[in-house]
Design a protein around this motif. Structure first.
Motif, mmCIF file in Angstrom:
data_model
loop_
_atom_site.group_PDB
_atom_site.id
_atom_site.type_symbol
_atom_site.label_atom_id
_atom_site.label_comp_id
_atom_site.label_asym_id
_atom_site.label_seq_id
_atom_site.Cartn_x
_atom_site.Cartn_y
_atom_site.Cartn_z
ATOM 1 N N GLU A 116 4.452 -36.352 46.358
ATOM 2 C CA GLU A 116 3.632 -36.039 45.198
ATOM 3 C C GLU A 116 3.414 -37.338 44.442
ATOM 4 O O GLU A 116 3.999 -38.365 44.779
ATOM 5 C CB GLU A 116 4.326 -34.993 44.316
ATOM 6 C CG GLU A 116 4.464 -33.633 44.957
ATOM 7 C CD GLU A 116 3.133 -32.949 45.262
ATOM 8 O OE1 GLU A 116 2.084 -33.363 44.716
ATOM 9 O OE2 GLU A 116 3.142 -31.992 46.053
ATOM 10 N N LEU A 117 2.575 -37.306 43.432
ATOM 11 C CA LEU A 117 2.281 -38.503 42.646
ATOM 12 C C LEU A 117 3.097 -38.522 41.357
ATOM 13 O O LEU A 117 3.213 -37.507 40.679
ATOM 14 C CB LEU A 117 0.793 -38.562 42.309
ATOM 15 C CG LEU A 117 -0.153 -38.581 43.512
ATOM 16 C CD1 LEU A 117 -1.600 -38.443 43.050
ATOM 17 C CD2 LEU A 117 0.046 -39.833 44.339
ATOM 18 N N LEU A 118 3.654 -39.658 41.053
ATOM 19 C CA LEU A 118 4.365 -39.921 39.808
ATOM 20 C C LEU A 118 3.530 -40.979 39.092
ATOM 21 O O LEU A 118 3.298 -42.053 39.644
ATOM 22 C CB LEU A 118 5.771 -40.445 40.108
ATOM 23 C CG LEU A 118 6.607 -40.984 38.953
ATOM 24 C CD1 LEU A 118 6.883 -39.896 37.922
ATOM 25 C CD2 LEU A 118 7.909 -41.572 39.480
ATOM 26 N N PHE A 119 3.037 -40.655 37.888
ATOM 27 C CA PHE A 119 2.161 -41.608 37.219
ATOM 28 C C PHE A 119 2.357 -41.565 35.714
ATOM 29 O O PHE A 119 2.933 -40.621 35.169
ATOM 30 C CB PHE A 119 0.697 -41.368 37.589
ATOM 31 C CG PHE A 119 0.149 -40.012 37.233
ATOM 32 C CD1 PHE A 119 -0.546 -39.814 36.050
ATOM 33 C CD2 PHE A 119 0.305 -38.937 38.086
ATOM 34 C CE1 PHE A 119 -1.063 -38.581 35.721
ATOM 35 C CE2 PHE A 119 -0.212 -37.690 37.775
ATOM 36 C CZ PHE A 119 -0.908 -37.506 36.588
ATOM 37 N N THR A 120 1.880 -42.619 35.067
ATOM 38 C CA THR A 120 1.983 -42.722 33.615
ATOM 39 C C THR A 120 0.601 -42.891 33.003
ATOM 40 O O THR A 120 -0.300 -43.482 33.599
ATOM 41 C CB THR A 120 2.893 -43.895 33.189
ATOM 42 O OG1 THR A 120 2.376 -45.127 33.711
ATOM 43 C CG2 THR A 120 4.318 -43.700 33.693
ATOM 44 N N LEU A 121 0.477 -42.331 31.790
ATOM 45 C CA LEU A 121 -0.757 -42.426 31.016
ATOM 46 C C LEU A 121 -0.419 -42.906 29.617
ATOM 47 O O LEU A 121 0.673 -42.620 29.110
ATOM 48 C CB LEU A 121 -1.425 -41.049 30.911
ATOM 49 C CG LEU A 121 -1.972 -40.440 32.196
ATOM 50 C CD1 LEU A 121 -2.404 -38.999 31.951
ATOM 51 C CD2 LEU A 121 -3.141 -41.256 32.712
#
Length: 178
Positions: A116-121
């Motif tokens: 899955e994707l782990l991301f920051t905003l």
């Protein structure tokens, strides 16, 4: 194994800043039961996120959420805090946890091969979370997206806030390549 990515889609691990929000796609854990050698990389979803959001850092969760969050933290020179009750736990994680006599959240935190994707905003997205933005993002990419925490200052380490409110260190216990 090598590959290429168009520059406009290239998001590294090293752009997370203090205050950024941490997100994951899909559900986590139990990959040996459901995804082992049968996963589909989230390439289409990653491209869609890049087009629609101002991502600051991103990585796929191949070695476990705890280990891959450490990679973003180290590359970006920041800390992080995640909330146990916000972690999306897969059905397979419950089965795997029962077989191994652990809590399902441990499977979700440390099992590898979720992809899955782990991301920051940026923290400016916090207002959007309450305006229906997240529902629209989920519809456009076709998978669940959850905000699980925030980026903290360098030196604060990785922490997890347990369901009971206790704050503890989050140790990387995912797959290690060396």
């Amino acid at each position: 194994l090598t590959g290429e990515v168009e520059k406009k889609y290239a998001i590294s691990r090293k752009g997370a800043k203090e205050g950024d929000l941490i997100f994951v796609t899909g559900t986590l854990g139990g990959s040996l039961i459901s995804k082992h050698l049968k996963f589909i990389p989230r390439l289409k979803e990653a491209r869609s996120l890049v087009k629609q959001c101002k991502l600051t850092a991103m990585v796929d969760i191949s070695d476990g959420l705890s280990s891959d969050l450490v990679r973003i933290s180290e590359a970006s020179q920041v800390g992080a805090v995640i909330y146990e009750k916000q972690i999306p736990i897969s059905r397979s994680a419950y089965k795997s946890a029962a077989q191994r006599n652990i809590k399902p959240v441990e499977s979700a935190l440390h099992d590898g091969e979720d992809f899955e994707l782990l991301f920051t905003l940026p923290k400016s997205y916090i207002r959007k979370l309450f305006s229906g933005w997240l529902i629209n993002i989920q519809k456009s990419i076709g998978i669940q997206v959850n905000c699980i925490g925030r980026i903290t200052r360098l030196g604060s380490g990785l922490k997890i806030i347990k369901e009971n409110g206790c704050i503890t260190a989050l140790l990387p216990k995912g797959y290690c390549h060396f």
